[in-house]
Design an enzyme around this catalytic site. Sequence first.
Site, short mmCIF file in Angstrom:
data_model
loop_
_atom_site.label_atom_id
_atom_site.label_comp_id
_atom_site.label_asym_id
_atom_site.label_seq_id
_atom_site.Cartn_x
_atom_site.Cartn_y
_atom_site.Cartn_z
N SER A 119 1.30 -0.97 -0.02
CA SER A 119 0.14 0.11 -0.24
C SER A 119 0.52 1.32 0.39
CB SER A 119 -1.23 0.15 1.06
OG SER A 119 -1.12 1.22 1.39
N HIS B 4 -1.02 -1.06 -4.11
CA HIS B 4 -2.07 -0.46 -3.82
C HIS B 4 -2.13 0.99 -3.89
CE1 HIS B 4 -5.61 -2.46 -2.08
NE2 HIS B 4 -5.70 -1.17 -0.69
N ASP C 290 -4.34 3.74 -2.18
CA ASP C 290 -6.20 3.93 -1.40
C ASP C 290 -6.03 5.40 -1.74
OD1 ASP C 290 -5.98 1.52 0.70
OD2 ASP C 290 -3.98 1.86 0.99
N MET D 62 -9.08 7.88 -0.55
CA MET D 62 -9.81 8.48 1.11
C MET D 62 -10.47 9.95 0.43
SD MET D 62 -7.15 6.91 3.97
CE MET D 62 -6.87 5.48 3.94
N HIS E 232 -7.92 1.43 -4.71
CA HIS E 232 -8.66 0.87 -3.19
C HIS E 232 -9.31 2.27 -3.21
CE1 HIS E 232 -9.63 -0.35 0.86
NE2 HIS E 232 -10.87 -0.25 0.21
N MET F 124 -11.73 4.39 -1.16
CA MET F 124 -12.92 4.52 -0.09
C MET F 124 -13.55 5.74 0.32
SD MET F 124 -9.79 3.30 2.61
CE MET F 124 -8.62 3.21 1.39
N MET G 226 -11.78 -5.87 4.16
CA MET G 226 -11.15 -5.52 5.97
C MET G 226 -10.85 -6.07 6.41
SD MET G 226 -10.06 -2.28 3.75
CE MET G 226 -9.66 -1.87 5.15
N GLY H 47 -9.32 3.84 6.09
CA GLY H 47 -8.85 4.82 6.68
C GLY H 47 -7.27 5.72 7.28
N PHE H 48 -7.28 4.23 7.31
CA PHE H 48 -5.65 4.99 8.25
C PHE H 48 -4.72 3.59 8.16
CE2 PHE H 48 -8.71 7.22 10.77
CZ PHE H 48 -8.34 8.66 10.34
N GLY I 104 -1.11 1.50 9.59
CA GLY I 104 -0.85 0.96 10.67
C GLY I 104 -2.04 0.75 12.19
N ASP J 288 -7.22 -6.58 3.63
CA ASP J 288 -6.46 -5.40 4.10
C ASP J 288 -6.07 -4.98 5.19
OD1 ASP J 288 -5.33 -3.29 3.43
OD2 ASP J 288 -7.01 -2.24 2.09
N SER K 27 2.36 -0.42 6.11
CA SER K 27 2.94 0.33 7.29
C SER K 27 4.14 -1.32 7.32
CB SER K 27 2.79 0.24 8.79
OG SER K 27 1.27 -0.57 9.27
C1 DX5 Z 1 -6.35 0.77 5.61
C2 DX5 Z 1 -5.76 0.92 3.86
C3 DX5 Z 1 -5.02 -0.19 4.33
C4 DX5 Z 1 -3.71 0.62 4.63
C5 DX5 Z 1 -3.37 -0.48 5.17
O1 DX5 Z 1 -7.90 1.98 5.70
O2 DX5 Z 1 -7.28 0.32 2.97
O3 DX5 Z 1 -4.95 -0.36 2.22
O4 DX5 Z 1 -2.72 1.19 3.67
O5 DX5 Z 1 -2.35 -0.09 6.33
P1 DX5 Z 1 -1.55 -1.29 7.27
O6 DX5 Z 1 -0.81 -2.61 6.40
O7 DX5 Z 1 0.01 -0.36 8.16
O8 DX5 Z 1 -2.63 -1.48 8.56
ZN ZN Z 2 -6.33 -0.84 1.50
#
Ligand code: DX5
Ligand code: ZN
Length: 214
Positions: free
Chosen positions: A6, A31, A33, A35, A64, A66, A135, A140-141, A143, A173, A196
Amino acid sequence: MKVAPSMLSADFANLYADIEMVNNSEADYFHLDVMDGVFVPNISFGFPVMQAIAKYAQKPLDVHLMIVNPQNYISQVRDLGAEFMNVHQEACTHLHRTVQAIRNAGMKAAVTLNPATPVVMLEDIVEDVDMILLMSVNPGFGGQTFIPNTINKLQKLRELISKSNNKPLIEIDGGVNAETAPLLAKAGADIVVAGSYVFGSQDPTATISFLKNL
Ligand code: DX5
Ligand code: ZN
């Protein structure tokens, strides 16, 4: 397993170096993301940044979204050259229509479920999708901590797919790391997204290789 790093956890001030790292690694996809601050309580990046990534990416893009109203961005995602356009079930009032439109645009259609959305919500669309993303954190975040129920959910998804003639890929994910990735491999995930864990590691290339060889 297939691996989709990601780029949310990449170094945005030095994005080219991280794109090249992924290009030269055993990763299978980029990947990306997106948002919007509405569907999820955070804002990441949009088309200008994805165009910059697409320009140098030598592996397929897994986009992806969101965001609310993802159906409004199908041609823009197609113009990136994306392989997968990934929309949330919770964001699509007319999911079947959106999935058809993604495929008609020449992309593979992927549908994502939030942690609280049961797998059965996809029972009547499993025939029509190329990938299903579960998921394993609330989107949204990066880590965040892996939600253990994802393993049960993955089992339920495999049962649903086993009854279908269509065999969509299963992607997971959120919170993927050295502890959770082996559990996902054992439970039958096809692709893991890792942000992360990859970009925060001493040797991201080796971390991708570890995931790839699970
Ligand atoms: C979360 C994202 C993920 C995110 C995963 O909302 O869809 O793709 O980047 O991050 P890690 O691998 O750090 O959980
Ligand atoms: Zn994602």
